[in-house]
Design an enzyme around this catalytic site. Structure first.
Site, PDB file in Angstrom:
ATOM      1  NE  ARG A 132     -24.670 -48.055 -61.267  1.00  0.00           N
ATOM      2  CZ  ARG A 132     -24.726 -46.840 -60.726  1.00  0.00           C
ATOM      3  NH1 ARG A 132     -23.622 -46.188 -60.408  1.00  0.00           N
ATOM      4  NH2 ARG A 132     -25.888 -46.283 -60.456  1.00  0.00           N
ATOM      5  CD  GLU A 151     -25.408 -51.829 -63.353  1.00  0.00           C
ATOM      6  OE1 GLU A 151     -25.722 -50.726 -63.826  1.00  0.00           O
ATOM      7  OE2 GLU A 151     -25.725 -52.216 -62.222  1.00  0.00           O
ATOM      8  CB  SER A 175     -29.850 -51.404 -63.267  1.00  0.00           C
ATOM      9  OG  SER A 175     -30.394 -50.535 -62.325  1.00  0.00           O
TER      10      SER A 175
HETATM   11  P1  FAD Z   1     -21.833 -61.040 -57.275  1.00  0.00           P
HETATM   12  O1  FAD Z   1     -23.091 -60.961 -58.058  1.00  0.00           O
HETATM   13  O2  FAD Z   1     -21.586 -62.238 -56.476  1.00  0.00           O
HETATM   14  O3  FAD Z   1     -20.600 -60.826 -58.277  1.00  0.00           O
HETATM   15  C1  FAD Z   1     -20.597 -59.775 -59.217  1.00  0.00           C
HETATM   16  C2  FAD Z   1     -19.267 -59.794 -59.983  1.00  0.00           C
HETATM   17  O4  FAD Z   1     -18.224 -59.488 -59.086  1.00  0.00           O
HETATM   18  C3  FAD Z   1     -18.936 -61.166 -60.555  1.00  0.00           C
HETATM   19  O5  FAD Z   1     -18.257 -60.989 -61.770  1.00  0.00           O
HETATM   20  C4  FAD Z   1     -18.016 -61.785 -59.499  1.00  0.00           C
HETATM   21  O6  FAD Z   1     -17.124 -62.741 -60.032  1.00  0.00           O
HETATM   22  C5  FAD Z   1     -17.287 -60.557 -58.992  1.00  0.00           C
HETATM   23  N1  FAD Z   1     -16.885 -60.657 -57.583  1.00  0.00           N
HETATM   24  C6  FAD Z   1     -17.729 -60.776 -56.512  1.00  0.00           C
HETATM   25  N2  FAD Z   1     -17.017 -60.801 -55.376  1.00  0.00           N
HETATM   26  C7  FAD Z   1     -15.722 -60.704 -55.728  1.00  0.00           C
HETATM   27  C8  FAD Z   1     -14.492 -60.691 -55.009  1.00  0.00           C
HETATM   28  N3  FAD Z   1     -14.455 -60.788 -53.682  1.00  0.00           N
HETATM   29  N4  FAD Z   1     -13.324 -60.581 -55.706  1.00  0.00           N
HETATM   30  C9  FAD Z   1     -13.338 -60.498 -57.054  1.00  0.00           C
HETATM   31  N5  FAD Z   1     -14.455 -60.518 -57.788  1.00  0.00           N
HETATM   32  C10 FAD Z   1     -15.635 -60.607 -57.140  1.00  0.00           C
HETATM   33  N6  FAD Z   1     -25.844 -52.102 -57.927  1.00  0.00           N
HETATM   34  C11 FAD Z   1     -25.507 -50.796 -57.832  1.00  0.00           C
HETATM   35  O7  FAD Z   1     -24.392 -50.404 -58.193  1.00  0.00           O
HETATM   36  N7  FAD Z   1     -26.393 -49.874 -57.330  1.00  0.00           N
HETATM   37  C12 FAD Z   1     -27.627 -50.221 -56.906  1.00  0.00           C
HETATM   38  O8  FAD Z   1     -28.371 -49.367 -56.455  1.00  0.00           O
HETATM   39  C13 FAD Z   1     -28.011 -51.591 -57.009  1.00  0.00           C
HETATM   40  N8  FAD Z   1     -29.249 -51.982 -56.638  1.00  0.00           N
HETATM   41  C14 FAD Z   1     -29.619 -53.297 -56.759  1.00  0.00           C
HETATM   42  C15 FAD Z   1     -30.908 -53.669 -56.372  1.00  0.00           C
HETATM   43  C16 FAD Z   1     -31.303 -54.991 -56.467  1.00  0.00           C
HETATM   44  C17 FAD Z   1     -32.697 -55.380 -56.052  1.00  0.00           C
HETATM   45  C18 FAD Z   1     -30.388 -55.967 -56.943  1.00  0.00           C
HETATM   46  C19 FAD Z   1     -30.790 -57.409 -57.009  1.00  0.00           C
HETATM   47  C20 FAD Z   1     -29.107 -55.603 -57.352  1.00  0.00           C
HETATM   48  C21 FAD Z   1     -28.710 -54.259 -57.269  1.00  0.00           C
HETATM   49  N9  FAD Z   1     -27.426 -53.833 -57.654  1.00  0.00           N
HETATM   50  C22 FAD Z   1     -27.063 -52.509 -57.533  1.00  0.00           C
HETATM   51  C23 FAD Z   1     -26.477 -54.800 -58.210  1.00  0.00           C
HETATM   52  C24 FAD Z   1     -25.656 -55.556 -57.138  1.00  0.00           C
HETATM   53  O9  FAD Z   1     -26.329 -55.572 -55.910  1.00  0.00           O
HETATM   54  C25 FAD Z   1     -24.283 -54.936 -56.909  1.00  0.00           C
HETATM   55  O10 FAD Z   1     -23.555 -54.896 -58.115  1.00  0.00           O
HETATM   56  C26 FAD Z   1     -23.462 -55.719 -55.879  1.00  0.00           C
HETATM   57  O11 FAD Z   1     -22.283 -55.021 -55.576  1.00  0.00           O
HETATM   58  C27 FAD Z   1     -23.117 -57.137 -56.311  1.00  0.00           C
HETATM   59  O12 FAD Z   1     -22.525 -57.789 -55.197  1.00  0.00           O
HETATM   60  P2  FAD Z   1     -22.487 -59.356 -55.082  1.00  0.00           P
HETATM   61  O13 FAD Z   1     -21.665 -59.691 -53.890  1.00  0.00           O
HETATM   62  O14 FAD Z   1     -23.843 -59.905 -55.118  1.00  0.00           O
HETATM   63  O15 FAD Z   1     -21.683 -59.721 -56.396  1.00  0.00           O
HETATM   64  P1  NAP Z   2     -34.588 -42.831 -60.810  1.00  0.00           P
HETATM   65  O1  NAP Z   2     -34.529 -42.000 -59.581  1.00  0.00           O
HETATM   66  O2  NAP Z   2     -35.906 -43.191 -61.400  1.00  0.00           O
HETATM   67  O3  NAP Z   2     -33.729 -42.136 -61.949  1.00  0.00           O
HETATM   68  C1  NAP Z   2     -33.543 -42.786 -63.204  1.00  0.00           C
HETATM   69  C2  NAP Z   2     -32.113 -42.635 -63.608  1.00  0.00           C
HETATM   70  O4  NAP Z   2     -31.827 -41.265 -63.802  1.00  0.00           O
HETATM   71  C3  NAP Z   2     -31.196 -43.138 -62.540  1.00  0.00           C
HETATM   72  O5  NAP Z   2     -30.727 -44.385 -62.932  1.00  0.00           O
HETATM   73  C4  NAP Z   2     -30.124 -42.088 -62.387  1.00  0.00           C
HETATM   74  O6  NAP Z   2     -28.872 -42.482 -62.901  1.00  0.00           O
HETATM   75  C5  NAP Z   2     -30.599 -40.922 -63.221  1.00  0.00           C
HETATM   76  N1  NAP Z   2     -30.766 -39.750 -62.334  1.00  0.00           N
HETATM   77  C6  NAP Z   2     -31.811 -39.452 -61.534  1.00  0.00           C
HETATM   78  N2  NAP Z   2     -31.613 -38.275 -60.911  1.00  0.00           N
HETATM   79  C7  NAP Z   2     -30.415 -37.837 -61.325  1.00  0.00           C
HETATM   80  C8  NAP Z   2     -29.635 -36.682 -61.042  1.00  0.00           C
HETATM   81  N3  NAP Z   2     -30.078 -35.736 -60.210  1.00  0.00           N
HETATM   82  N4  NAP Z   2     -28.422 -36.554 -61.635  1.00  0.00           N
HETATM   83  C9  NAP Z   2     -27.955 -37.500 -62.471  1.00  0.00           C
HETATM   84  N5  NAP Z   2     -28.645 -38.622 -62.783  1.00  0.00           N
HETATM   85  C10 NAP Z   2     -29.855 -38.782 -62.233  1.00  0.00           C
HETATM   86  O7  NAP Z   2     -33.738 -44.178 -60.589  1.00  0.00           O
HETATM   87  P2  NAP Z   2     -34.124 -45.519 -59.832  1.00  0.00           P
HETATM   88  O8  NAP Z   2     -34.232 -46.598 -60.816  1.00  0.00           O
HETATM   89  O9  NAP Z   2     -35.225 -45.280 -58.863  1.00  0.00           O
HETATM   90  O10 NAP Z   2     -32.778 -45.773 -59.021  1.00  0.00           O
HETATM   91  C11 NAP Z   2     -32.388 -44.897 -58.000  1.00  0.00           C
HETATM   92  C12 NAP Z   2     -30.892 -45.011 -57.773  1.00  0.00           C
HETATM   93  O11 NAP Z   2     -30.561 -46.348 -57.388  1.00  0.00           O
HETATM   94  C13 NAP Z   2     -30.075 -44.718 -59.023  1.00  0.00           C
HETATM   95  O12 NAP Z   2     -28.911 -44.037 -58.656  1.00  0.00           O
HETATM   96  C14 NAP Z   2     -29.763 -46.082 -59.566  1.00  0.00           C
HETATM   97  O13 NAP Z   2     -28.527 -46.123 -60.264  1.00  0.00           O
HETATM   98  C15 NAP Z   2     -29.676 -46.922 -58.316  1.00  0.00           C
HETATM   99  N6  NAP Z   2     -30.065 -48.310 -58.598  1.00  0.00           N
HETATM  100  C16 NAP Z   2     -29.158 -49.085 -59.210  1.00  0.00           C
HETATM  101  C17 NAP Z   2     -29.452 -50.413 -59.491  1.00  0.00           C
HETATM  102  C18 NAP Z   2     -28.411 -51.292 -60.118  1.00  0.00           C
HETATM  103  O14 NAP Z   2     -28.615 -52.491 -60.147  1.00  0.00           O
HETATM  104  N7  NAP Z   2     -27.337 -50.765 -60.610  1.00  0.00           N
HETATM  105  C19 NAP Z   2     -30.688 -50.921 -59.162  1.00  0.00           C
HETATM  106  C20 NAP Z   2     -31.604 -50.085 -58.565  1.00  0.00           C
HETATM  107  C21 NAP Z   2     -31.286 -48.773 -58.281  1.00  0.00           C
HETATM  108  P3  NAP Z   2     -27.758 -43.311 -62.074  1.00  0.00           P
HETATM  109  O15 NAP Z   2     -28.148 -44.707 -62.238  1.00  0.00           O
HETATM  110  O16 NAP Z   2     -26.512 -42.965 -62.772  1.00  0.00           O
HETATM  111  O17 NAP Z   2     -27.775 -42.858 -60.664  1.00  0.00           O
END
Ligand code: FAD
Ligand code: NAP
Length: 337
Positions: free
Chosen positions: A164, A333, A238
């Site tokens: 991340r 994050e 998250s």
């Molecule tokens: P923004 O929120 O608009 O920006 C995020 C950051 O990036 C800010 O600092 C901004 O300045 C910068 N930025 C944005 N665009 C640019 C650009 N073009 N150039 C330079 N900087 C830029 N994330 C995960 O990794 N995995 C997930 O599974 C995941 N699940 C999510 C589920 C939900 C319900 C929600 C609400 C969020 C989730 N996220 C997840 C977080 C988020 O969706 C991601 O991080 C996504 O990539 C953010 O994109 P955005 O365009 O909305 O960025």
């Molecule tokens: P989950 O399946 O309940 O698992 C909880 C956490 O355990 C996850 O965050 C994942 O880490 C880790 N995990 C599960 N299985 C794993 C494996 N086989 N090996 C290594 N790590 C493992 O998680 P969840 O909340 O439902 O989310 C599912 C996936 O979507 C995850 O990958 C999560 O990162 C992603 N997600 C991200 C965001 C965000 O905003 N960043 C929001 C929602 C969901 P990792 O997070 O490292 O994968």
């Protein structure tokens, strides 16, 4: 270039926080970007590049210049024996891009379906889910250097991708505007179903033969069950990163907490932050409109009128209690502004 003053950002951040930007400019072309950067060279406003606003928490009005990146376009730029090279402009929706890939049968991004936000932010924190990260399919990106106003190409090795994390979230934060990303998508899929609940879901859906579309459908079903839809309940996914600690420390912690889950990778072990937060009693917590989601403690939510400060203060309390109980300091994050 159309500059708007004191512009409301509530509908541009998935937390739904009611703040405004001193200046706001919609960037739908490279020319508009160059023009506004030239203007700001004399003004020296702090710049915030906004994509889908789904990984941001505003704790106050933004007193600088918000550049809302809405550059559009998706193009298959080249093909090799094993890969498709697809370039997408930064303002395209990531989820719609994945849908496009699924339809074309381009592999590699199906596990990342339904992640909100735009293309431009995908390298920012090396978005990841279900065992796949953007770095696995990343080829290169183009970005504009805010200071020099020049276009720079970043290859994978330049981006310092981590869990991340990337160089754009660290030393180059707020220094570059990502304008396009090119993904290297394999022609031969390497399915990844071992993570989380994917296999169970595929079985539940009666899938006999794996396909890109079947995995995408399974991931959508799991995510819709577990995560709050920002259209209904404000959130940014998250709120904290899953902490990675030395495996030795993990084994120590297992003594008082035998059910503590951990994912070992050599000398390091990743712990689910949601589990730690739940153990501290936060899951389902709500004070006025700020809360910790009842189905996934890792997600902080705005039930309507919470301020960014209230959400931030809740995150602070969570960090303190987790630290007190487990001696682990959670890292946010979400980008705080
Ligand atoms: P923004 O929120 O608009 O920006 C995020 C950051 O990036 C800010 O600092 C901004 O300045 C910068 N930025 C944005 N665009 C640019 C650009 N073009 N150039 C330079 N900087 C830029 N994330 C995960 O990794 N995995 C997930 O599974 C995941 N699940 C999510 C589920 C939900 C319900 C929600 C609400 C969020 C989730 N996220 C997840 C977080 C988020 O969706 C991601 O991080 C996504 O990539 C953010 O994109 P955005 O365009 O909305 O960025
Ligand atoms: P989950 O399946 O309940 O698992 C909880 C956490 O355990 C996850 O965050 C994942 O880490 C880790 N995990 C599960 N299985 C794993 C494996 N086989 N090996 C290594 N790590 C493992 O998680 P969840 O909340 O439902 O989310 C599912 C996936 O979507 C995850 O990958 C999560 O990162 C992603 N997600 C991200 C965001 C965000 O905003 N960043 C929001 C929602 C969901 P990792 O997070 O490292 O994968």
């Amino acid at each position: 270039m159309q500059l708007l003053e004191n512009y409301a950002l509530k509908s541009f951040n998935s937390f739904g926080i009611a703040v405004s930007a001193k200046y706001y400019c919609n960037i739908s072309s490279n020319e508009a970007l160059q023009e506004v950067l030239a203007w700001n060279k004399k003004q020296h406003h702090q710049i915030l590049v906004l994509g889908g606003g789904s990984n941001i928490l505003f704790t106050k009005n933004f007193e600088g210049l918000v550049l809302h990146n809405t550059l559009k376009g998706i193009e298959l730029v080249r093909e090799s024996e094993h890969y498709y090279y697809v370039r997408a402009m930064a303002g395209e929706s990531w989820h719609e891009f994945v849908q496009y890939c699924v339809k074309q049968n381009y592999a590699g991004v199906e596990n990342l379906i339904l992640i909100p936000g735009n293309i431009g932010a995908t390298p920012m924190q090396n978005i990841g889910a279900y065992g796949v990260e953007i770095k696995d399919v990343f080829y290169e990106l183009e970005a504009v250097d805010i200071e020099a106003q020049s276009l720079v190409v970043f290859k994978k090795g330049d981006c310092n991708f981590g869990y991340r994390d990337s160089i754009f979230k660290q030393t180059l934060k707020n220094k570059f505007i990502i304008t396009s990303v090119t993904y290297e998508l394999p022609k031969l899929p390497k399915y990844n179903t071992s993570y989380g609940a994917i296999e169970m879901e595929l079985e539940k859906q009666g899938v006999k033969e794996l396909s890109i579309a079947a995995i995408a459908k399974a991931v959508i079903a799991i995510r819709q069950r577990k995560l709050p839809d920002p259209q209904q309940i404000g959130n940014a996914g998250s709120f904290f990163k899953n902490p990675v600690i030395p495996t030795e420390k993990y084994l120590q912690l297992k003594k008082p907490y035998p059910t503590l889950p951990g994912y070992a990778d050599g000398a390091s072990t990743k712990l689910p932050a949601g589990w730690l937060i739940e153990q501290c009693g936060w899951k389902g917590y709500r004070k006025e409109d700020a809360g910790c989601y009842a189905l996934q403690a890792l997600v902080l939510v705005n039930y309507g009128k919470a301020t960014g400060e209230e959400i931030y203060n809740l995150s602070e309390k969570i960090i303190q209690t987790v630290q007190h109980k487990f001696e682990i300091v959670l890292e946010r994050e979400v980008n705080i502004y």
